[in-house]
Design a protein around this motif. Structure first.
Motif, PDB file in Angstrom:
ATOM      1  N   SER A   1      -6.372   4.670   0.598  1.00 54.46           N
ATOM      2  CA  SER A   1      -5.529   3.371   0.800  1.00 54.46           C
ATOM      3  C   SER A   1      -3.770   3.840   0.743  1.00 54.46           C
ATOM      4  O   SER A   1      -2.905   2.788   1.356  1.00 54.46           O
ATOM      5  N   GLU A   2      -3.842   4.514  -0.210  1.00 59.87           N
ATOM      6  CA  GLU A   2      -2.477   4.794  -0.240  1.00 59.87           C
ATOM      7  C   GLU A   2      -1.848   6.395   0.983  1.00 59.87           C
ATOM      8  O   GLU A   2      -0.991   5.787   1.814  1.00 59.87           O
ATOM      9  N   ALA A   3      -3.554   6.801   1.677  1.00 62.51           N
ATOM     10  CA  ALA A   3      -2.345   7.376   2.710  1.00 62.51           C
ATOM     11  C   ALA A   3      -2.265   6.308   3.794  1.00 62.51           C
ATOM     12  O   ALA A   3      -0.966   6.955   4.260  1.00 62.51           O
ATOM     13  N   PHE A   4      -2.877   5.216   4.195  1.00 57.20           N
ATOM     14  CA  PHE A   4      -2.850   4.352   4.961  1.00 57.20           C
ATOM     15  C   PHE A   4      -1.433   4.283   4.577  1.00 57.20           C
ATOM     16  O   PHE A   4      -0.526   3.801   5.761  1.00 57.20           O
ATOM     17  N   VAL A   5      -1.442   3.615   3.820  1.00 55.59           N
ATOM     18  CA  VAL A   5       0.659   2.813   2.779  1.00 55.59           C
ATOM     19  C   VAL A   5       1.013   3.867   4.208  1.00 55.59           C
ATOM     20  O   VAL A   5       2.623   3.439   4.228  1.00 55.59           O
ATOM     21  N   PHE A   6       1.321   5.162   3.402  1.00 58.56           N
ATOM     22  CA  PHE A   6       2.099   5.999   3.774  1.00 58.56           C
ATOM     23  C   PHE A   6       2.189   6.361   4.880  1.00 58.56           C
ATOM     24  O   PHE A   6       3.398   6.290   5.702  1.00 58.56           O
ATOM     25  N   ILE A   7       1.597   6.124   5.691  1.00 56.50           N
ATOM     26  CA  ILE A   7       0.989   7.166   7.385  1.00 56.50           C
ATOM     27  C   ILE A   7       1.902   5.504   7.681  1.00 56.50           C
ATOM     28  O   ILE A   7       2.676   6.063   8.378  1.00 56.50           O
ATOM     29  N   GLY A   8       1.396   5.098   7.308  1.00 56.28           N
ATOM     30  CA  GLY A   8       1.674   3.215   7.975  1.00 56.28           C
ATOM     31  C   GLY A   8       3.733   3.034   7.851  1.00 56.28           C
ATOM     32  O   GLY A   8       4.367   2.954   8.360  1.00 56.28           O
ATOM     33  N   ALA A   9       4.416   3.676   6.454  1.00 59.75           N
ATOM     34  CA  ALA A   9       5.403   3.310   6.004  1.00 59.75           C
ATOM     35  C   ALA A   9       5.861   4.017   6.677  1.00 59.75           C
ATOM     36  O   ALA A   9       7.104   4.363   6.835  1.00 59.75           O
ATOM     37  N   PHE A  10       6.204   5.544   6.410  1.00 59.75           N
ATOM     38  CA  PHE A  10       6.426   6.722   7.011  1.00 59.75           C
ATOM     39  C   PHE A  10       7.058   6.560   8.940  1.00 59.75           C
ATOM     40  O   PHE A  10       8.037   6.698   9.217  1.00 59.75           O
ATOM     41  N   GLY A  11       5.674   5.698   9.169  1.00 57.90           N
ATOM     42  CA  GLY A  11       6.213   5.624  11.187  1.00 57.90           C
ATOM     43  C   GLY A  11       6.748   4.162  10.987  1.00 57.90           C
ATOM     44  O   GLY A  11       7.733   4.805  12.251  1.00 57.90           O
ATOM     45  N   TYR A  12       7.436   3.879   9.659  1.00 65.77           N
ATOM     46  CA  TYR A  12       8.616   2.684  10.287  1.00 65.77           C
ATOM     47  C   TYR A  12      10.072   2.827   9.939  1.00 65.77           C
ATOM     48  O   TYR A  12       9.769   3.406   8.452  1.00 65.77           O
TER      49      TYR A  12
ATOM     50  N   ILE B   1       1.010  -2.319 -12.302  1.00 60.06           N
ATOM     51  CA  ILE B   1       2.163  -2.521 -11.196  1.00 60.06           C
ATOM     52  C   ILE B   1       2.617  -1.336 -10.159  1.00 60.06           C
ATOM     53  O   ILE B   1       3.200  -2.093  -9.568  1.00 60.06           O
ATOM     54  N   SER B   2       2.721  -0.253 -10.901  1.00 61.26           N
ATOM     55  CA  SER B   2       3.204   0.628 -10.345  1.00 61.26           C
ATOM     56  C   SER B   2       1.842   1.036  -8.185  1.00 61.26           C
ATOM     57  O   SER B   2       2.460   1.120  -7.742  1.00 61.26           O
ATOM     58  N   HIS B   3       1.001   0.415  -9.086  1.00 61.12           N
ATOM     59  CA  HIS B   3      -0.212   0.405  -7.897  1.00 61.12           C
ATOM     60  C   HIS B   3       0.261  -0.783  -6.577  1.00 61.12           C
ATOM     61  O   HIS B   3      -0.483  -0.418  -5.466  1.00 61.12           O
ATOM     62  N   MET B   4       0.230  -1.915  -8.094  1.00 64.31           N
ATOM     63  CA  MET B   4       0.438  -2.707  -6.994  1.00 64.31           C
ATOM     64  C   MET B   4       1.941  -2.223  -5.934  1.00 64.31           C
ATOM     65  O   MET B   4       2.459  -3.623  -4.364  1.00 64.31           O
ATOM     66  N   GLY B   5       2.104  -1.812  -5.898  1.00 66.41           N
ATOM     67  CA  GLY B   5       4.190  -0.907  -5.525  1.00 66.41           C
ATOM     68  C   GLY B   5       3.256  -0.865  -4.586  1.00 66.41           C
ATOM     69  O   GLY B   5       4.372  -1.089  -3.295  1.00 66.41           O
ATOM     70  N   TYR B   6       2.477   0.166  -4.301  1.00 66.36           N
ATOM     71  CA  TYR B   6       1.815   0.476  -2.656  1.00 66.36           C
ATOM     72  C   TYR B   6       1.512  -0.767  -1.691  1.00 66.36           C
ATOM     73  O   TYR B   6       1.655  -0.321  -0.125  1.00 66.36           O
ATOM     74  N   VAL B   7       1.026  -1.910  -2.267  1.00 67.42           N
ATOM     75  CA  VAL B   7       0.810  -2.659  -1.367  1.00 67.42           C
ATOM     76  C   VAL B   7       1.822  -3.528  -0.480  1.00 67.42           C
ATOM     77  O   VAL B   7       2.204  -3.768   0.219  1.00 67.42           O
ATOM     78  N   LEU B   8       2.756  -3.693  -1.604  1.00 68.95           N
ATOM     79  CA  LEU B   8       4.397  -4.496  -1.286  1.00 68.95           C
ATOM     80  C   LEU B   8       4.893  -2.957   0.016  1.00 68.95           C
ATOM     81  O   LEU B   8       4.952  -3.434   0.897  1.00 68.95           O
ATOM     82  N   LEU B   9       4.611  -1.968  -0.708  1.00 70.78           N
ATOM     83  CA  LEU B   9       4.992  -0.761  -0.048  1.00 70.78           C
ATOM     84  C   LEU B   9       4.407  -0.941   1.717  1.00 70.78           C
ATOM     85  O   LEU B   9       5.700  -0.786   3.242  1.00 70.78           O
ATOM     86  N   GLY B  10       3.345  -1.099   1.727  1.00 66.65           N
ATOM     87  CA  GLY B  10       2.456  -0.958   2.886  1.00 66.65           C
ATOM     88  C   GLY B  10       2.617  -2.422   4.088  1.00 66.65           C
ATOM     89  O   GLY B  10       2.610  -2.674   5.125  1.00 66.65           O
ATOM     90  N   MET B  11       3.277  -3.396   2.478  1.00 59.74           N
ATOM     91  CA  MET B  11       3.272  -4.423   3.937  1.00 59.74           C
ATOM     92  C   MET B  11       4.800  -4.205   4.639  1.00 59.74           C
ATOM     93  O   MET B  11       4.548  -4.975   5.773  1.00 59.74           O
ATOM     94  N   SER B  12       5.930  -3.762   3.999  1.00 59.36           N
ATOM     95  CA  SER B  12       6.961  -3.653   4.382  1.00 59.36           C
ATOM     96  C   SER B  12       6.953  -2.278   5.712  1.00 59.36           C
ATOM     97  O   SER B  12       7.958  -2.954   6.217  1.00 59.36           O
ATOM     98  N   SER B  13       6.180  -1.937   5.772  1.00 60.06           N
ATOM     99  CA  SER B  13       6.012  -1.497   6.970  1.00 60.06           C
ATOM    100  C   SER B  13       5.484  -2.008   8.688  1.00 60.06           C
ATOM    101  O   SER B  13       6.302  -1.980   9.645  1.00 60.06           O
ATOM    102  N   LEU B  14       5.322  -3.120   8.249  1.00 67.92           N
ATOM    103  CA  LEU B  14       4.631  -4.064   9.455  1.00 67.92           C
ATOM    104  C   LEU B  14       4.042  -3.452  10.467  1.00 67.92           C
ATOM    105  O   LEU B  14       4.002  -3.974  11.669  1.00 67.92           O
TER     106      LEU B  14
END
Lengths: 501, 533
Positions: B427-438, B341-354
């Motif tokens: 993948s987590e790094a990409f998620v954080f990079i993307g989300a932090f930039g938004y 469940i926790s790791h699926m959260g990263y998917v949602l976070l990455g998606m939210s960065s658009l």
């Protein structure tokens, strides 16, 4: 003049004539070949198939029959696509019921009088056929009584069974009361309009001089009779007891054919009596005298919710299916409540699939009850291992009743929701969908019992090849229409029209 | 692209296998297992063949011409009268850079799950027949481009899954199975409602010039197809697009599962047999996020932008809440379930960065989560098969006794934590990079990083409790991995390493499509005519 009537009868009422004639033939055959039960079954089947074929042949015809007299262009009966469709449904389910009867264990004993049984069954069917065409409140009432009286007796047809006799008695009491009230409603409507013909009532209700309060009262009273037939809440109290107590073939018959006829009456009553025209977009335009939509939505939501919630608690599968049939009456009522041609199409698609899946479910339950002697849910324990074919068939019926793809039940629901959203009825659609989720629980409960529970005893539940073949003949349309529903919908589209509208 | 209907084959090969299995005699379970294995191997080969012909420069998403391996023909066609328009539904399959990784994942995980099912000995015939039906449902979801078809496949999985948990599951299997069934059905009714709503809001122009209501997802993405008064049409000032978006999102979120709809997952995982847990974690959960990316995002771009922050918020709740609850578990399998469940959260976070980076990260995380979590559940299965308990505190000091097993466990655990060099990190790094930039989700991203810390906490703590410390006498008889288990672990380990050091293999597949999705959303989200609620 006389010839015209006879010609009319022969060109438009063949199914009714076959069935009415069939009653005499069966009575005679019963006198002559009393001991040969097989021959009587066979005779009944032949008559029904002839009636079915003749109903198919009159597809697309529209006419009044039995004109009221000079200067009056309305008749007592109206033959039109919608009534033909209901006739096809009722005759076809009667054919299926005959096959039920042949394999039913309840009807095996020497006490079972096949001649009487078929006479009554045909009486019921004749009532339904006339009811679906009835355009005059008098003939509607008479055919409703013909239907009811025959079914009272059939409900108690197992001689010496207390359960069956109780069912019959309850049915008589509820039935007599509601048809009495209905008759009273009819008399009020007659007082208001001066006629009993629905088409004539239609022309009179245009006038704003009708007293709406009295009109509303008479509609409510008439609806009690209809609601009783389709077992809509709050006129449903007889349903579980009668369904549980009646012989299973009769229960199955009541749950499908008798409902179909009741719905046909409701549709004609509303569409002929109260709408001014059908718009090009398929919505019905109403006289401002009675809010049919709200009325039907309330009843349908009550039916599906009460039906589903009560079914959750049942331990007798027959009784559970009784409540489920109340819920399904709710879904079908909701399709009519859209008050549009799309709603009508949704209803026709739904009831066609409902016939297959509900009769199928009852048939599978009967095969189990034949061996077990009861329909308690515990009798189904381990059925998935004792008789995989039977359990598989029953599972398909139950999944279809829930409305999960790829089964026909889903197509029925899909058309219902398409009609609802087309009519901007979002809340009823949402409530109906939530009801689907509730219903999942009790349908799956039977599946769970069959596959997940260990059998309590090691009695086998055997079925003959013929029985299984027949069951799979009911499974097939459900799966086929679930994946490819073009033919079914195209077929139903032809039958939406009602005479005059 | 050759004339071979490769997507149809991919989807229906398992059904063929199911039919073969149904006619095989049940006295010889080995033949049944081999048939299932054969079918899934064929599926993997087909998926590989498909990838070999995959065009990395085709965008897909909204443009039929750039979808690949497209198969489209009329399935249902009903001529209506004046009051009911023509109804048409297409059998429309195709893949782009977002679905291709999922197809690959489904094929691989199904094969591994079949190998992992080798020890199933009760009702073998039923198990594999249902398993293959489930496989078809999953594959179908990832390749359909018609909403109706998508929905049919989506629902097709419910029943096999119910039986697979309910019959072959643990002590509370009945409860878990019906809970799964009811939750998912509840989700799919919302999807159904929105599907019909969309159907009435857009009209596709056919070849002969006539207009017809449509379930075609690509047509539904095209604003010019919407009618003026459709209930979900952006041109209708009183439209219900926001409500529809939320309803459909909730429907998909149940599958992810997103807090607060997650409660079915731990129960389902704990009761399900190992192969089914593998399928559930490896593929089924991805269908939720895939549905959001494939349907919610491009069909409702303006609302996606409006609600991105909330998607991120729920992502972060999933990450932190899942990790905290995982930390409190003493049942190994429950712990993995919550970590999932926790790791699926990263998917949602990455998606939210658009953003391109964030969504690339999200899709890659979907794939990585599929392989890593599948491996984690296999790991639980291995120890449970031997010790018949899953209590973390019951074990200790297994490292010296089961060295190979411990090795694989360590790889999987570190991949789940996100150690550099393993796939989870990328993948987590990409998620954080993307989300932090938004900008809107920046604060949320900061909070989310605590998930890594918590993840390391419970993973390492578990590793310590099971494999290090004092050796316990009663586990002296446990044996290390056998050949079958090596066959399951080695491919997954290779994927984890490979994507850790050379993620471009996967990123190249998806990036063109992700780019076009991001462009599509930003080009279509700012139309001033989008009013209403």
């Amino acid at each position: 003049m006389g010839n015209i009537i006879i010609n009319d009868l022969w060109s438009f009422l063949k199914p009714e004539i076959f069935i009415a004639g069939g009653i005499f033939i069966i009575l005679l055959a019963d006198l002559v070949i009393r001991d040969n039960r097989k021959a009587i079954h066979f005779t009944a089947l032949i008559i029904l198939i002839a009636a079915f074929a003749s109903a198919l042949l009159q597809m697309g015809t529209e006419s009044f029959i039995f004109y009221l007299g000079k200067g009056n262009n309305h008749g007592l009966l109206a033959v039109d696509p919608m009534s033909t469709f209901i006739k096809l449904i009722t005759i076809f389910s009667t054919i299926l019921i005959v096959i039920f009867t042949i394999t039913s264990e309840e009807f095996k004993g020497s006490k079972f009088k096949s001649g009487e049984f078929y006479t009554l069954l045909f009486g019921m069917l004749l009532g339904m056929l006339l009811l679906s065409s009835g355009a005059d409140l008098i003939i509607i009432y008479v055919s409703l009584e013909l239907l009811s009286l025959s079914s009272y007796v059939l409900a108690g047809f197992i001689a010496g069974s207390n359960r069956s006799s109780e069912a019959s008695l309850k049915y008589v009491i509820y039935g007599a009361t509601s048809s009495g009230i209905m008759l009273f409603g009819i008399s009020i409507l007659y007082g208001l309009t001066g006629t009993t013909n629905l088409y004539a009532i239609h022309t009179i209700l245009v006038s704003p001089h009708v007293n709406y309060l009295t009109l509303g009262l008479s509609i409510l009273m008439i609806f009690i009779g209809i609601g009783f037939k389709i077992s809509a809440v709050p006129f449903h109290f007889w349903t579980p007891d009668v369904y549980e107590g009646s012989p299973l073939p009769v229960t199955a018959y009541l749950s499908v054919a008798s409902k179909a006829a009741g719905f046909a009456l409701l549709i004609r009553f509303i569409k002929v009596g109260f709408i001014s025209s059908v718009g090009t977009n398929g919505f019905w335009n109403f006289y401002e005298n009675f809010d049919w939509q709200l009325f039907l939505i309330i009843l349908s939501i009550a039916s599906m919710t009460v039906g589903n919630l009560t079914a959750l608690w049942q331990n007798n599968v027959k009784r559970m299916l009784a409540y489920s049939s109340i819920a399904h009456a709710g879904y079908m009522l909701l399709a009519i409540a859209v008050l549009s041609e799309k709603g009508m199409l949704a209803f026709l698609v739904y009831i066609a699939i409902y016939m297959f899946m509900n009769l199928g479910a009852f048939y599978a339950v009967m095969l189990v009850a034949n061996k077990k002697g009861n329909e308690e849910i515990s009798s189904f324990a381990g059925l998935g291992y004792k008789n995989p074919y039977l359990a598989f068939g029953l599972s398909i019926f139950l999944i279809s009743l829930t409305g999960i793809p790829p089964t026909g039940g889903f197509i029925g629901k899909l058309y219902l929701f398409i009609a609802l959203l087309d009519g901007d009825m979002y809340w009823p659609a949402l409530i109906a969908l939530l009801n689907t989720v509730i219903s999942l629980y009790y349908y799956v409960r039977i599946i769970k019992e069959m596959y997940l529970t260990k059998a309590l005893d090691d009695t086998t539940i055997e079925t003959s090849k013929t029985e299984l073949t027949f069951m799979f003949a009911l499974v097939a349309p459900i799966l086929v229409f679930g994946i490819y529903f073009t033919p079914l919908v195209n077929f139903c589209t032809n039958f939406v029209r009602i005479l005059g509208f | 692209m050759s004339g071979l209907p490769i997507l149809t084959l991919l989807t229906f090969i398992p059904v063929l296998g199911m039919l073969i299995i149904l006619v095989l005699p049940k006295e010889n379970p080995k033949n049944i297992k081999i048939t299932a294995l054969l079918m899934t191997v064929i599926q993997v080969v087909l998926a590989g063949f498909m990838m070999s012909g995959f065009n990395y420069n085709a965008g897909g998403i909204f443009d039929q011409a750039s979808f690949q391996f497209v198969e489209k023909f009329r399935w249902i066609e009903i001529e209506g009268g004046s009051w009911i328009g023509k109804i048409k539904i297409d059998y429309f399959l195709g893949i782009d850079g977002i679905s291709a990784p999922m197809v690959l994942l489904t094929a691989i995980i199904s094969l591994i799950a079949v190998i992992s099912s080798w020890k199933i000995n009760t009702s073998v015939k039923g198990f594999f027949a249902l398993f293959l039906l489930l496989d078809t449902g999953m594959m179908g979801v990832f390749v359909s481009l018609d909403f109706f078809l998508f929905y049919v496949f989506w629902e097709l999985m419910l029943l096999p899954m119910y039986f697979l948990i309910g019959i072959w599951g643990g002590p509370r299997k009945e409860y878990a199975a019906i809970k799964f069934f009811i939750y998912t059905l509840l989700g799919s009714i919302f999807i159904l409602l929105v599907m019909i709503g969309l159907y009435f809001s857009a009209q596709e122009v056919l070849a002969d010039g006539s207009k017809v209501y449509t379930f075609n997802l690509l047509s539904l993405m095209d604003k010019s197809n919407y009618t003026a008064d459709g209930i979900l049409s952006p041109f209708n000032p009183a439209n219900l697009r926001l409500i529809a978006y939320i309803a459909m999102f909730a429907g998909f979120a149940i599958k992810i599962p997103m807090f607060p709809f997650h409660t079915w997952l731990p129960d389902a995982h704990v009761e399900a047999p190992t192969p089914i847990s593998v399928i559930l974690a490896g593929v089924l959960l991805k269908m939720g996020t895939y549905g959001i990316l494939r349907i919610n995002y491009p069909i409702f771009p303006e609302i996606t932008v409006q609600l991105a922050w909330y998607i991120g918020l729920f992502g972060v709740i999933n990450i932190v809440y899942g990790a905290l609850v995982a930390m409190a578990q003493s049942d190994f399998k429950r712990l993995i379930a919550y970590s999932s469940i926790s790791h699926m959260g990263y998917v949602l976070l990455g998606m939210s960065s658009l953003s391109v980076a964030g969504i690339n990260g999200a899709v890659l995380q979907m794939f990585n989560h599929g392989t890593i979590t599948a491996m984690l559940f296999l790991i639980v299965g291995v120890i449970y098969d031997r010790a018949h308990t899953r209590g973390i505190n019951d074990f200790g000091g297994l490292a010296t006794q089961l060295p190979m097993y411990t090795g694989f466990v360590t790889v999987a655990f570190f991949a789940a934590i996100g150690l550099p060099g393993l796939s989870g990190f990328i993948s987590e790094a990409f998620v954080f990079i993307g989300a932090f930039g938004y900008e809107p989700v920046r604060i949320l991203t900061m909070i989310a990083t605590s998930g890594i810390l918590l993840g390391a906490g419970y993973m390492l703590w578990t590793l310590q409790r099971i494999f290090f410390g004092e050796k316990k006498e009663k586990w002296a008889s446990l044996t290390d991995l056998d050949t079958r288990e090596y066959i399951m672990f080695i491919p997954l380990t290779i994927i984890i390493f490979l994507l850790g050091v050379y993620p471009s293999i996967m990123l190249d597949i998806m990036s063109t499509s992700v780019n076009s999705l991001v462009d599509f959303i930003s080009n279509n989200s700012a139309l001033s005519s989008f009013g209403g609620i």
